[in-house]
Write an enzyme that holds these catalytic residues in place. Structure first.
Site, mmCIF file in Angstrom:
data_model
loop_
_atom_site.group_PDB
_atom_site.id
_atom_site.type_symbol
_atom_site.label_atom_id
_atom_site.label_comp_id
_atom_site.label_asym_id
_atom_site.label_seq_id
_atom_site.Cartn_x
_atom_site.Cartn_y
_atom_site.Cartn_z
ATOM 1 N N HIS A 166 50.402 -54.902 -3.959
ATOM 2 C CA HIS A 166 49.751 -55.705 -4.998
ATOM 3 C C HIS A 166 50.838 -56.267 -5.899
ATOM 4 O O HIS A 166 51.624 -55.520 -6.487
ATOM 5 C CB HIS A 166 48.762 -54.874 -5.818
ATOM 6 C CG HIS A 166 48.013 -55.692 -6.832
ATOM 7 N ND1 HIS A 166 46.793 -56.279 -6.562
ATOM 8 C CD2 HIS A 166 48.337 -56.039 -8.105
ATOM 9 C CE1 HIS A 166 46.386 -56.944 -7.632
ATOM 10 N NE2 HIS A 166 47.310 -56.822 -8.576
ATOM 11 N N CYS A 167 50.877 -57.577 -6.007
ATOM 12 C CA CYS A 167 51.913 -58.246 -6.798
ATOM 13 C C CYS A 167 51.309 -58.769 -8.091
ATOM 14 O O CYS A 167 50.447 -59.657 -8.062
ATOM 15 C CB CYS A 167 52.526 -59.397 -5.997
ATOM 16 S SG CYS A 167 53.811 -60.294 -6.911
#
Length: 315
Positions: A154-155
Site C-alpha cells: 500500500h503506497c
C-alpha cells in the site's frame, strides 16, 4: 519461518482480530466506476505529490526557461519537461483511482462457493475482516479494508494499494517522476553555470538570493525523488519479472504458483505485447477488463461463519 501452506498465512489467527467486527449479511457492496480510498494520510500525501510537481514546474519555467536568451533551449526543454510532468501526473491519477484488484466484499456465502464448482476436499479461506473468499495470492489491506489480488504494497503517495490492476500505472508514475527529476537536475546545473558566467541579475527575473534558494530547493527535491522513485521503479520491475510481490518476498513465502517468464509477466502487467501503449497511462488493461466483465456477480446469501471452508468429500 516459511509457511508450508500458501494461503493459510492470511487467515487472521489472533483472537482479537477474529472477534472484532462481525460480518452482518448482507455485506455485498456496489462496484463503483471510480475507485478512491478515503484515507486522510493518503489524501494528504497525494496532494503533496501534486504540489511538489507544480513547484518544480514553477521553478523550471519562471526561473530557468522563460528568462533564458536562447529560445530554442527554452522551447525544447520546456516541451520535454512539461510532457513528462503531464504523463507523471496522469499516471499518478490512474494509479490512485484504479481498482487495484479488490475482492468483492461479502462473497463468503454458501451459494457463491457452490458456484465456484470446487473439487471435493478442496479448501478455501475466508477473510474474517472483509467477509470475502480469498483467492490465491490475495492479501488484506488494513487501509483499503479489502482483500487485494497480487497486492504488492500500500503506497500512501498514490493513496492506494499496488495490485494486479494498477501496477502498470504505478510503474509509469515512478519512471516519469525519475525522468523529470533527472531533467530538472541537469537544467539546474546548466543554469548555475550560466549565471556564474553572466550577471546574476540578468539570468533570472527574481533577485539573486531568491534565485539561489529556489534552485537549491529544486535541486534537493529532484535529487531526493530521483533516488526514491528509481529504487521503487527497479523494485517493481524486479517484482514483475520474478512474478513475486513485495509482500510475498517480505514474508519469504515458498512459491506454490506456477511462475511465468519475465517477458510474459511484463506483457501481462502492461496489458499486451510490447508497444508504445506500454508507456501510456491512458490505455486500459483490456485483457483483464474483458475477463473481469465475464465474471458473474456473487450470489446473495448468508455469510459463512467459518474462516476455513473445506468442500466435503463425496462417497
Amino acid at each position: 519461518m516459511r509457511s508450508p501452506v500458501p494461503r493459510f498465512r492470511d487467515v487472521e489467527r489472533q483472537a482479537g482480530s477474529l472477534q472484532a467486527t462481525p460480518c452482518v449479511p448482507p455485506c455485498h457492496d456496489q462496484q463503483s466506476s471510480m475507485w478512491f480510498v478515503r484515507d486522510a494520510c493518503g489524501i494528504v500525501c497525494g496532494v503533496i505529490t501534486w504540489l511538489l510537481v507544480f513547484f518544480a514546474e514553477f521553478v523550471v519555467l519562471f526561473v530557468m526557461l522563460l528568462p533564458s536568451k536562447n529560445l530554442t533551449y527554452s522551447l525544447v526543454n520546456g516541451t520535454i519537461f512539461n510532457s513528462l510532468a503531464f504523463l507523471a501526473l496522469a499516471s499518478h491519477f490512474r494509479a490512485m483511482c484504479t481498482d487495484p484488484g479488490a475482492v468483492p466484499k461479502g462473497n463468503a456465502t454458501k451459494e457463491y462457493i457452490e458456484s465456484l464448482q470446487l473439487k471435493p476436499g478442496q479448501v478455501v479461506y475466508k477473510c474474517p475482516k472483509c467477509c470475502s473468499i480469498k483467492p490465491d495470492r490475495a492479501h488484506h489491506c488494513s487501509v483499503c479494508k479489502r482483500c487485494i489480488r497480487k497486492m504488492d504494497h500500500h503506497c500512501p503517495w498514490v493513496n492506494n494499494c499496488v495490485g494486479e490492476n494498477n501496477q502498470k500505472y504505478f510503474v509509469l508514475f515512478t519512471m516519469y517522476i525519475a525522468l523529470i527529476s533527472l531533467h530538472a537536475l541537469v537544467m539546474v546545473v546548466f543554469h548555475f553555470l550560466y549565471c556564474f558566467e553572466d550577471d546574476w541579475t540578468k539570468c533570472s527575473t527574481f533577485s539573486p538570493p531568491a534565485t539561489v534558494i529556489l534552485l537549491i530547493l529544486l535541486c534537493f527535491e529532484g535529487l531526493l525523488f530521483l533516488i526514491f522513485t528509481s529504487v521503487m521503479f527497479g523494485t517493481q520491475v524486479h517484482s514483475i519479472c520474478t512474478d513475486e510481490t513485495g509482500i510475498e518476498r517480505l514474508k519469504g513465502e515458498v512459491p506454490k504458483w506456477e511462475k511465468t517468464s519475465c517477458w510474459e509477466a511484463m506483457k501481462l502487467a502492461f496489458g499486451g505485447s510490447f508497444s508504445l501503449v506500454w508507456f501510456s497511462p491512458f490505455s486500459d488493461l483490456s485483457c483483464r477488463r474483458n475477463a473481469k466483465s465475464n465474471i458473474p456477480p456473487p450470489p446473495q446469501g448468508e455469510i459463512i461463519e467459518e474462516d476455513i471452508i473445506e468442500i466435503p468429500l463425496q462417497y
